[in-house]
Design a protein around this motif. Structure first.
Motif, PDB file in Angstrom:
ATOM      1  N   SER A  36       0.827  -1.199   0.000  1.00 52.64           N
ATOM      2  CA  SER A  36       0.000   0.000   0.000  1.00 52.64           C
ATOM      3  C   SER A  36       0.867   1.257   0.000  1.00 52.64           C
ATOM      4  CB  SER A  36      -0.931   0.004   1.226  1.00 52.64           C
ATOM      5  OG  SER A  36      -0.202   0.171   2.437  1.00 52.64           O
ATOM      6  N   ILE A  37       2.029   1.174   0.643  1.00 60.74           N
ATOM      7  CA  ILE A  37       2.994   2.284   0.607  1.00 60.74           C
ATOM      8  C   ILE A  37       3.510   2.465  -0.811  1.00 60.74           C
ATOM      9  CG2 ILE A  37       5.280   3.018   1.385  1.00 60.74           C
ATOM     10  CD1 ILE A  37       4.680   1.589   4.050  1.00 60.74           C
ATOM     11  N   ARG A  38       3.789   1.359  -1.491  1.00 60.60           N
ATOM     12  CA  ARG A  38       4.274   1.430  -2.869  1.00 60.60           C
ATOM     13  C   ARG A  38       3.225   2.010  -3.799  1.00 60.60           C
ATOM     14  NH1 ARG A  38       5.228  -4.305  -5.095  1.00 60.60           N
ATOM     15  NH2 ARG A  38       2.955  -4.194  -5.239  1.00 60.60           N
ATOM     16  N   ASP A  39       1.976   1.637  -3.607  1.00 62.74           N
ATOM     17  CA  ASP A  39       0.914   2.100  -4.500  1.00 62.74           C
ATOM     18  C   ASP A  39       0.585   3.574  -4.280  1.00 62.74           C
ATOM     19  OD1 ASP A  39       0.785  -0.441  -5.543  1.00 62.74           O
ATOM     20  OD2 ASP A  39      -0.835  -1.087  -4.213  1.00 62.74           O
ATOM     21  N   ASP A  40       0.394   3.969  -3.024  1.00 61.32           N
ATOM     22  CA  ASP A  40       0.096   5.374  -2.708  1.00 61.32           C
ATOM     23  C   ASP A  40       0.261   5.559  -1.209  1.00 61.32           C
ATOM     24  OD1 ASP A  40      -1.082   7.925  -2.199  1.00 61.32           O
ATOM     25  OD2 ASP A  40      -2.152   7.772  -4.105  1.00 61.32           O
ATOM     26  N   GLU A  41       1.391   6.101  -0.806  1.00 57.79           N
ATOM     27  CA  GLU A  41       1.714   6.201   0.611  1.00 57.79           C
ATOM     28  C   GLU A  41       0.759   7.122   1.358  1.00 57.79           C
ATOM     29  OE1 GLU A  41       5.587   6.984   3.501  1.00 57.79           O
ATOM     30  OE2 GLU A  41       5.824   6.841   1.327  1.00 57.79           O
ATOM     31  N   ALA A  42       0.356   8.220   0.713  1.00 56.92           N
ATOM     32  CA  ALA A  42      -0.556   9.167   1.367  1.00 56.92           C
ATOM     33  C   ALA A  42      -1.903   8.514   1.670  1.00 56.92           C
ATOM     34  CB  ALA A  42      -0.747  10.402   0.489  1.00 56.92           C
ATOM     35  N   VAL A  43      -2.408   7.773   0.715  1.00 50.80           N
ATOM     36  CA  VAL A  43      -3.679   7.080   0.906  1.00 50.80           C
ATOM     37  C   VAL A  43      -3.536   6.014   1.995  1.00 50.80           C
ATOM     38  CG1 VAL A  43      -5.375   5.552  -0.160  1.00 50.80           C
ATOM     39  CG2 VAL A  43      -4.489   7.516  -1.434  1.00 50.80           C
ATOM     40  N   ALA A  44      -2.421   5.284   1.968  1.00 50.80           N
ATOM     41  CA  ALA A  44      -2.182   4.253   2.976  1.00 50.80           C
ATOM     42  C   ALA A  44      -2.166   4.861   4.372  1.00 50.80           C
ATOM     43  CB  ALA A  44      -0.863   3.539   2.690  1.00 50.80           C
ATOM     44  N   GLU A  45      -1.529   6.000   4.507  1.00 42.75           N
ATOM     45  CA  GLU A  45      -1.471   6.696   5.797  1.00 42.75           C
ATOM     46  C   GLU A  45      -2.865   7.116   6.251  1.00 42.75           C
ATOM     47  OE1 GLU A  45       0.427   8.012   9.145  1.00 42.75           O
ATOM     48  OE2 GLU A  45       1.544   7.249   7.426  1.00 42.75           O
ATOM     49  N   SER A  46      -3.664   7.617   5.323  1.00 39.99           N
ATOM     50  CA  SER A  46      -5.025   8.063   5.667  1.00 39.99           C
ATOM     51  C   SER A  46      -5.927   6.908   6.069  1.00 39.99           C
ATOM     52  CB  SER A  46      -5.637   8.815   4.478  1.00 39.99           C
ATOM     53  OG  SER A  46      -5.862   7.928   3.380  1.00 39.99           O
ATOM     54  N   LEU A  47      -5.601   5.698   5.602  1.00 42.50           N
ATOM     55  CA  LEU A  47      -6.393   4.525   5.929  1.00 42.50           C
ATOM     56  C   LEU A  47      -5.927   3.841   7.219  1.00 42.50           C
ATOM     57  CD1 LEU A  47      -6.801   2.924   2.379  1.00 42.50           C
ATOM     58  CD2 LEU A  47      -8.523   4.164   3.702  1.00 42.50           C
ATOM     59  N   GLY A  48      -4.940   4.430   7.862  1.00 39.63           N
ATOM     60  CA  GLY A  48      -4.500   3.907   9.148  1.00 39.63           C
ATOM     61  C   GLY A  48      -3.285   3.015   9.114  1.00 39.63           C
ATOM     62  N   VAL A  49      -2.645   2.898   7.969  1.00 39.99           N
ATOM     63  CA  VAL A  49      -1.433   2.076   7.883  1.00 39.99           C
ATOM     64  C   VAL A  49      -0.274   2.828   8.558  1.00 39.99           C
ATOM     65  CG1 VAL A  49       0.252   1.001   6.340  1.00 39.99           C
ATOM     66  CG2 VAL A  49      -2.176   0.998   5.743  1.00 39.99           C
ATOM     67  N   PRO A  50       0.405   2.216   9.522  1.00 37.16           N
ATOM     68  CA  PRO A  50       1.540   2.881  10.182  1.00 37.16           C
ATOM     69  C   PRO A  50       2.760   2.900   9.254  1.00 37.16           C
ATOM     70  CG  PRO A  50       1.305   0.656  11.031  1.00 37.16           C
ATOM     71  CD  PRO A  50       0.148   0.867  10.083  1.00 37.16           C
ATOM     72  N   THR A  51       2.731   3.771   8.277  1.00 33.57           N
ATOM     73  CA  THR A  51       3.749   3.752   7.216  1.00 33.57           C
ATOM     74  C   THR A  51       5.159   3.986   7.752  1.00 33.57           C
ATOM     75  OG1 THR A  51       3.329   6.101   6.761  1.00 33.57           O
ATOM     76  CG2 THR A  51       2.078   4.496   5.481  1.00 33.57           C
ATOM     77  N   TYR A  52       5.317   4.928   8.664  1.00 30.88           N
ATOM     78  CA  TYR A  52       6.651   5.248   9.180  1.00 30.88           C
ATOM     79  C   TYR A  52       7.247   4.050   9.899  1.00 30.88           C
ATOM     80  CZ  TYR A  52      10.297   7.657  11.879  1.00 30.88           C
ATOM     81  OH  TYR A  52      11.489   8.043  12.437  1.00 30.88           O
ATOM     82  N   ARG A  53       6.483   3.468  10.814  1.00 30.90           N
ATOM     83  CA  ARG A  53       6.971   2.317  11.572  1.00 30.90           C
ATOM     84  C   ARG A  53       7.226   1.123  10.659  1.00 30.90           C
ATOM     85  NH1 ARG A  53       2.910   0.436  15.944  1.00 30.90           N
ATOM     86  NH2 ARG A  53       1.847  -0.394  14.080  1.00 30.90           N
ATOM     87  N   THR A  54       6.332   0.901   9.702  1.00 35.01           N
ATOM     88  CA  THR A  54       6.482  -0.229   8.778  1.00 35.01           C
ATOM     89  C   THR A  54       7.754  -0.097   7.955  1.00 35.01           C
ATOM     90  OG1 THR A  54       4.079  -0.503   8.630  1.00 35.01           O
ATOM     91  CG2 THR A  54       5.413  -1.486   6.873  1.00 35.01           C
ATOM     92  N   LYS A  55       8.020   1.099   7.454  1.00 37.12           N
ATOM     93  CA  LYS A  55       9.217   1.319   6.639  1.00 37.12           C
ATOM     94  C   LYS A  55      10.491   1.144   7.461  1.00 37.12           C
ATOM     95  CE  LYS A  55       7.876   5.357   5.178  1.00 37.12           C
ATOM     96  NZ  LYS A  55       7.873   6.678   4.489  1.00 37.12           N
ATOM     97  N   VAL A  56      10.522   1.719   8.643  1.00 33.54           N
ATOM     98  CA  VAL A  56      11.734   1.647   9.469  1.00 33.54           C
ATOM     99  C   VAL A  56      12.049   0.202   9.855  1.00 33.54           C
ATOM    100  CG1 VAL A  56      12.743   2.262  11.699  1.00 33.54           C
ATOM    101  CG2 VAL A  56      11.527   3.990  10.376  1.00 33.54           C
ATOM    102  N   LEU A  57      11.041  -0.508  10.350  1.00 29.53           N
ATOM    103  CA  LEU A  57      11.275  -1.878  10.809  1.00 29.53           C
ATOM    104  C   LEU A  57      11.620  -2.827   9.655  1.00 29.53           C
ATOM    105  CD1 LEU A  57       8.503  -2.276  13.548  1.00 29.53           C
ATOM    106  CD2 LEU A  57      10.937  -1.807  13.838  1.00 29.53           C
ATOM    107  N   THR A  58      10.916  -2.680   8.533  1.00 31.42           N
ATOM    108  CA  THR A  58      11.196  -3.571   7.400  1.00 31.42           C
ATOM    109  C   THR A  58      12.560  -3.272   6.794  1.00 31.42           C
ATOM    110  OG1 THR A  58       8.825  -3.596   6.922  1.00 31.42           O
ATOM    111  CG2 THR A  58      10.290  -4.500   5.242  1.00 31.42           C
ATOM    112  N   PHE A  59      12.934  -2.008   6.750  1.00 28.57           N
ATOM    113  CA  PHE A  59      14.268  -1.633   6.268  1.00 28.57           C
ATOM    114  C   PHE A  59      15.325  -2.254   7.171  1.00 28.57           C
ATOM    115  CE2 PHE A  59      17.548   1.861   5.520  1.00 28.57           C
ATOM    116  CZ  PHE A  59      17.929   1.355   4.281  1.00 28.57           C
ATOM    117  N   GLY A  60      15.067  -2.258   8.486  1.00 29.31           N
ATOM    118  CA  GLY A  60      16.006  -2.870   9.424  1.00 29.31           C
ATOM    119  C   GLY A  60      16.101  -4.376   9.237  1.00 29.31           C
ATOM    120  N   VAL A  61      14.957  -5.037   9.045  1.00 28.17           N
ATOM    121  CA  VAL A  61      14.950  -6.487   8.815  1.00 28.17           C
ATOM    122  C   VAL A  61      15.697  -6.827   7.531  1.00 28.17           C
ATOM    123  CG1 VAL A  61      13.485  -8.479   8.294  1.00 28.17           C
ATOM    124  CG2 VAL A  61      12.832  -6.894  10.111  1.00 28.17           C
ATOM    125  N   SER A  62      15.413  -6.086   6.471  1.00 30.57           N
ATOM    126  CA  SER A  62      16.068  -6.308   5.183  1.00 30.57           C
ATOM    127  C   SER A  62      17.585  -6.172   5.307  1.00 30.57           C
ATOM    128  CB  SER A  62      15.533  -5.300   4.155  1.00 30.57           C
ATOM    129  OG  SER A  62      16.256  -5.375   2.946  1.00 30.57           O
TER     130      SER A  62
END
Length: 325
Positions: free
Chosen positions: A192-218
């Motif tokens: 959802s971040i890839r498709d449209d991050e602004a929309v994902a954020e408005s729908l309640g997706v924790p985009t900041y936390r998701t990006k930071v943690l997944t970047f760390g895992v990767s």
């Protein structure tokens, strides 16, 4: 995807991992095992890159730096302590993950650092880390470090087969994580971040936390891959470990295989590694780079979703034709 599809994919990964771990050492020569080890390392890097960048749309050009950090951390632990290789490997992954999380906390805090600018930042970080490593004596000091003499009497350094087994288990673990991102809410949030991050954020997706943690895992997974590579190389130097060609080949593998399916980078790694090694065996190092690059251009032109995206499309078109009859 449904839960049965998730179970089938996970079962496929587990069976493939066990089969590779048993069959390659049993039937392969020393060269075959070494080749298989390098293939596993590239596969782990391609899958771990795709875990974040392929799913989120944030293309990282610095994935190789986390691999290099893992290589140097493992080398430092093995040279200066009597800790077992497993601990050195875990520390390699941990340091790489912490570095990525610190970068992510800063970079992802502003929407300005996205797209091409994010890729540029990750590339700059790679040069910064290279400079730091080159000037720290306990890591490198600009002269390179020997690892082989510190691992010759250990299980991990006694045989290339042992290195291959470690790399195979790592690939299995990374592949299971890749399966998870294709079938769970975690992966749905990334896409959802890839498709449209602004929309994902408005729908309640924790985009900041998701990006930071997944970047760390990767990054942590790339760091884990760096540990057995340190033992395999025997001699670690900045120019080799942090070579720009590493992240470029990783990105090439992911795009070639297809970033939209979890197994795409695996297919891309197989194609690139086999093609590259075949050409190198013929003494055509420069030509191999050109041919691999041209292959990527052709695939992007003919199969924009990569090899993994082309197969289902061919299958669906065949079904449509059959229904037309």
């Amino acid at each position: 995807m449904s839960d049965p599809a998730l179970r089938r994919s996970a079962l496929f990964v587990l069976v493939g991992t066990v089969a590779a771990a048993v069959l390659v050492p049993a039937v392969g020569s020393n060269f075959a095992v070494s080749f298989a080890f390098q293939f596993m390392i590239w596969t782990a890097l391609a899958l771990s890159w795709n875990l974040f960048s392929g799913n989120s749309g944030y293309a990282s050009f610095g994935h190789g730096v986390f691999f290099g950090v893992g290589t140097y951390v493992a080398a430092a632990v093995l040279r200066t302590t009597d800790l077992p290789f497993g601990v050195a490997m875990l520390l390699a992954g941990l340091v790489a993950a912490v570095l990525a999380i610190l970068v992510g906390l800063a970079v992802f805090s502003s929407p300005r650092f996205s797209g091409d600018l994010f890729g540029l930042i990750t590339l700059v970080i790679a040069f910064i880390v290279m400079t730091v490593v080159s000037n720290l004596d306990f890591l490198d000091g600009g002269t390179g470090v020997f690892v082989r003499e510190h691992t010759a009497d250990r299980w991990i350094g006694s045989s290339t087969t042992n290195l291959f087994l470690v790399a195979t288990v790592l690939v299995g673990a990374v592949a299971l994580m890749a399966v998870a991102t294709s079938n769970t809410r975690w992966g749905a949030a990334l896409r959802s971040i890839r498709d449209d991050e602004a929309v994902a954020e408005s729908l309640g997706v924790p985009t900041y936390r998701t990006k930071v943690l997944t970047f760390g895992v990767s990054a942590g997974l790339a760091g884990l891959a760096g540990a057995p590579q340190a033992v395999f190389l025997g001699y670690v130097e900045v120019g080799t470990v942090f070579a720009l060609s590493i992240p470029l080949f990783v990105i090439m593998m992911a795009i070639l295989g297809g970033i939209r399916r979890w197994w795409g980078p695996l297919i891309g790694a197989a194609v690139v590694v086999v093609l590259r090694e075949s050409l190198l065996s013929l003494g055509a190092a420069e030509v191999s780079q050109i041919i691999v690059g041209l292959s990527l251009v052709i695939v992007i032109a003919v199969m924009p979703q990569g090899i993994s995206g082309f197969v289902p499309r061919k299958r669906s078109s065949a079904v449509v034709k059959g229904e037309g009859r």
